[in-house]
Design a protein around this motif. Sequence first.
Motif, PDB file in Angstrom:
ATOM      1  N   LYS A 205       0.818  -1.216   0.000  1.00 37.30           N
ATOM      2  CA  LYS A 205       0.000   0.000   0.000  1.00 37.30           C
ATOM      3  C   LYS A 205       0.854   1.270   0.000  1.00 37.30           C
ATOM      4  N   ILE A 206       2.073   1.160   0.533  1.00 34.40           N
ATOM      5  CA  ILE A 206       2.931   2.341   0.640  1.00 34.40           C
ATOM      6  C   ILE A 206       3.191   2.953  -0.735  1.00 34.40           C
ATOM      7  N   GLY A 207       3.275   2.104  -1.757  1.00 37.72           N
ATOM      8  CA  GLY A 207       3.535   2.602  -3.103  1.00 37.72           C
ATOM      9  C   GLY A 207       2.450   3.533  -3.620  1.00 37.72           C
ATOM     10  N   GLY A 208       1.259   3.472  -3.011  1.00 33.17           N
ATOM     11  CA  GLY A 208       0.170   4.333  -3.451  1.00 33.17           C
ATOM     12  C   GLY A 208       0.036   5.611  -2.648  1.00 33.17           C
ATOM     13  N   ILE A 209       1.036   5.895  -1.788  1.00 30.10           N
ATOM     14  CA  ILE A 209       0.972   7.080  -0.935  1.00 30.10           C
ATOM     15  C   ILE A 209       1.859   8.186  -1.492  1.00 30.10           C
ATOM     16  N   GLU A 210       1.375   9.397  -1.430  1.00 29.02           N
ATOM     17  CA  GLU A 210       2.111  10.563  -1.911  1.00 29.02           C
ATOM     18  C   GLU A 210       2.305  11.553  -0.763  1.00 29.02           C
ATOM     19  N   ILE A 211       3.525  12.077  -0.607  1.00 27.89           N
ATOM     20  CA  ILE A 211       3.818  13.070   0.432  1.00 27.89           C
ATOM     21  C   ILE A 211       3.442  14.450  -0.088  1.00 27.89           C
ATOM     22  N   LEU A 212       2.514  15.110   0.598  1.00 27.78           N
ATOM     23  CA  LEU A 212       2.059  16.435   0.188  1.00 27.78           C
ATOM     24  C   LEU A 212       2.868  17.549   0.838  1.00 27.78           C
ATOM     25  N   GLU A 213       3.300  17.306   2.083  1.00 27.23           N
ATOM     26  CA  GLU A 213       4.014  18.354   2.816  1.00 27.23           C
ATOM     27  C   GLU A 213       4.889  17.710   3.889  1.00 27.23           C
ATOM     28  N   LYS A 214       6.044  18.317   4.148  1.00 26.91           N
ATOM     29  CA  LYS A 214       6.967  17.825   5.165  1.00 26.91           C
ATOM     30  C   LYS A 214       7.368  18.976   6.078  1.00 26.91           C
ATOM     31  N   MET A 215       7.336  18.715   7.404  1.00 22.15           N
ATOM     32  CA  MET A 215       7.678  19.737   8.400  1.00 22.15           C
ATOM     33  C   MET A 215       8.585  19.136   9.463  1.00 22.15           C
ATOM     34  N   GLN A 216       9.330  19.987  10.147  1.00 24.16           N
ATOM     35  CA  GLN A 216      10.220  19.566  11.218  1.00 24.16           C
ATOM     36  C   GLN A 216       9.678  20.088  12.538  1.00 24.16           C
ATOM     37  N   ALA A 217       9.594  19.217  13.553  1.00 24.15           N
ATOM     38  CA  ALA A 217       9.107  19.614  14.881  1.00 24.15           C
ATOM     39  C   ALA A 217       9.998  18.958  15.927  1.00 24.15           C
ATOM     40  N   GLY A 218      11.046  19.653  16.354  1.00 21.70           N
ATOM     41  CA  GLY A 218      11.983  19.083  17.321  1.00 21.70           C
ATOM     42  C   GLY A 218      12.719  17.912  16.719  1.00 21.70           C
ATOM     43  N   ASP A 219      12.627  16.745  17.404  1.00 21.86           N
ATOM     44  CA  ASP A 219      13.289  15.538  16.915  1.00 21.86           C
ATOM     45  C   ASP A 219      12.422  14.755  15.927  1.00 21.86           C
ATOM     46  N   SER A 220      11.245  15.260  15.633  1.00 29.67           N
ATOM     47  CA  SER A 220      10.309  14.529  14.780  1.00 29.67           C
ATOM     48  C   SER A 220      10.163  15.186  13.415  1.00 29.67           C
ATOM     49  N   ASN A 221       9.901  14.363  12.415  1.00 32.73           N
ATOM     50  CA  ASN A 221       9.538  14.835  11.085  1.00 32.73           C
ATOM     51  C   ASN A 221       8.038  14.622  10.898  1.00 32.73           C
ATOM     52  N   ILE A 222       7.336  15.664  10.502  1.00 33.17           N
ATOM     53  CA  ILE A 222       5.897  15.592  10.301  1.00 33.17           C
ATOM     54  C   ILE A 222       5.610  15.538   8.803  1.00 33.17           C
ATOM     55  N   PHE A 223       4.810  14.567   8.387  1.00 28.50           N
ATOM     56  CA  PHE A 223       4.445  14.415   6.982  1.00 28.50           C
ATOM     57  C   PHE A 223       2.934  14.501   6.836  1.00 28.50           C
ATOM     58  N   ILE A 224       2.493  15.208   5.820  1.00 25.71           N
ATOM     59  CA  ILE A 224       1.092  15.192   5.411  1.00 25.71           C
ATOM     60  C   ILE A 224       1.042  14.349   4.135  1.00 25.71           C
ATOM     61  N   VAL A 225       0.353  13.221   4.205  1.00 28.73           N
ATOM     62  CA  VAL A 225       0.347  12.283   3.081  1.00 28.73           C
ATOM     63  C   VAL A 225      -1.089  12.020   2.627  1.00 28.73           C
ATOM     64  N   ALA A 226      -1.217  11.499   1.416  1.00 24.88           N
ATOM     65  CA  ALA A 226      -2.522  11.154   0.864  1.00 24.88           C
ATOM     66  C   ALA A 226      -2.351  10.056  -0.175  1.00 24.88           C
ATOM     67  N   TRP A 227      -3.431   9.340  -0.474  1.00 26.07           N
ATOM     68  CA  TRP A 227      -3.407   8.354  -1.547  1.00 26.07           C
ATOM     69  C   TRP A 227      -3.344   9.085  -2.886  1.00 26.07           C
ATOM     70  N   ARG A 228      -2.578   8.564  -3.811  1.00 30.57           N
ATOM     71  CA  ARG A 228      -2.399   9.223  -5.106  1.00 30.57           C
ATOM     72  C   ARG A 228      -3.722   9.403  -5.857  1.00 30.57           C
ATOM     73  N   ASN A 229      -4.631   8.463  -5.687  1.00 25.49           N
ATOM     74  CA  ASN A 229      -5.897   8.539  -6.409  1.00 25.49           C
ATOM     75  C   ASN A 229      -7.010   9.172  -5.572  1.00 25.49           C
ATOM     76  N   HIS A 230      -6.632   9.712  -4.377  1.00 23.71           N
ATOM     77  CA  HIS A 230      -7.652  10.337  -3.526  1.00 23.71           C
ATOM     78  C   HIS A 230      -6.980  11.406  -2.655  1.00 23.71           C
ATOM     79  N   VAL A 231      -6.460  12.433  -3.296  1.00 23.92           N
ATOM     80  CA  VAL A 231      -5.648  13.432  -2.591  1.00 23.92           C
ATOM     81  C   VAL A 231      -6.482  14.367  -1.722  1.00 23.92           C
ATOM     82  N   ARG A 232      -7.791  14.350  -1.846  1.00 29.14           N
ATOM     83  CA  ARG A 232      -8.626  15.250  -1.039  1.00 29.14           C
ATOM     84  C   ARG A 232      -8.605  14.863   0.441  1.00 29.14           C
ATOM     85  N   THR A 233      -8.364  13.598   0.724  1.00 27.87           N
ATOM     86  CA  THR A 233      -8.278  13.128   2.113  1.00 27.87           C
ATOM     87  C   THR A 233      -6.815  12.929   2.467  1.00 27.87           C
ATOM     88  N   SER A 234      -6.319  13.691   3.428  1.00 34.73           N
ATOM     89  CA  SER A 234      -4.912  13.612   3.808  1.00 34.73           C
ATOM     90  C   SER A 234      -4.773  13.071   5.228  1.00 34.73           C
TER      91      SER A 234
END
Length: 242
Positions: free
Chosen positions: A192-221
């Motif tokens: 399933k990972i192959g169908g995921i697209e990273i929309l946005e990446k952010m840094q918060a301390g020691d963590s990386n924050i990703f906003i991801v969505a399915w390639r065929n359904h980008v309206r739901t992140s």
Amino acid sequence: MCQQKPKAVITDADAAMIGAIGEVFSGVSHRICSFHIEKNMEMHLPNKSLNEFRTLYYTTSEQVFEVRWHAFYRKWQSPKTRIWMKRMYNKRKLWAAAYLSEGFWLGMKSNQRNESLNSCLHLHLDGEMTIVDMIMHYDNAIVRLRENEAHDDCTASQTTPVPITNFRELEVAAAKIFSPPVFYIIQGELSKIGGIEILEKMQAGDSNIFIVAWRNHVRTSFYVEYRPKEAEIIRNVLQQEG
């Protein structure tokens, strides 16, 4: 168990059992069975609120959970639900996904194996059985269970699952550690990972924050938090197992 503690324990919400597990298995991840939570929800909450409560159950961020919980409590609390809701909030670290991300669950949320074992042993029991008949029935049921487990163990030790995703190294490492049924669950998640697209990446301390969505359904992140330190621990474990 060769004096080894389990990595995780799933039980019902019995207070005495929760206390005993915390004392005997200190440091072991513990969660309440989702089946029992569902039954309690239906007993204590109005039907219109059930789906809203389920969103709390699957919320993966502690901050988001707290905001949603207090909103849910203000909306649905009543003299009949108030005590149960407060009790569930006090036990939130045992059932809410936001507080269980560190546990080793492999997708399990209920004690389904225990329930299936009870069902197998109680099959064909009736009130006309004598004590001897009942003991013989249980012995026969256990023999069948052990034969099935021996067959599955032989199959697992003599076969190697075939990698089919783009993450071959992960699949090969997982195949050496997990049984075939569990491996195929992991393989399905990797595919399933192959169908995921990273929309946005952010840094918060020691963590990386990703906003991801399915390639065929980008309206739901989805909001994903990645901690490199934990990933390094997992990588070291896989290298040692390899």
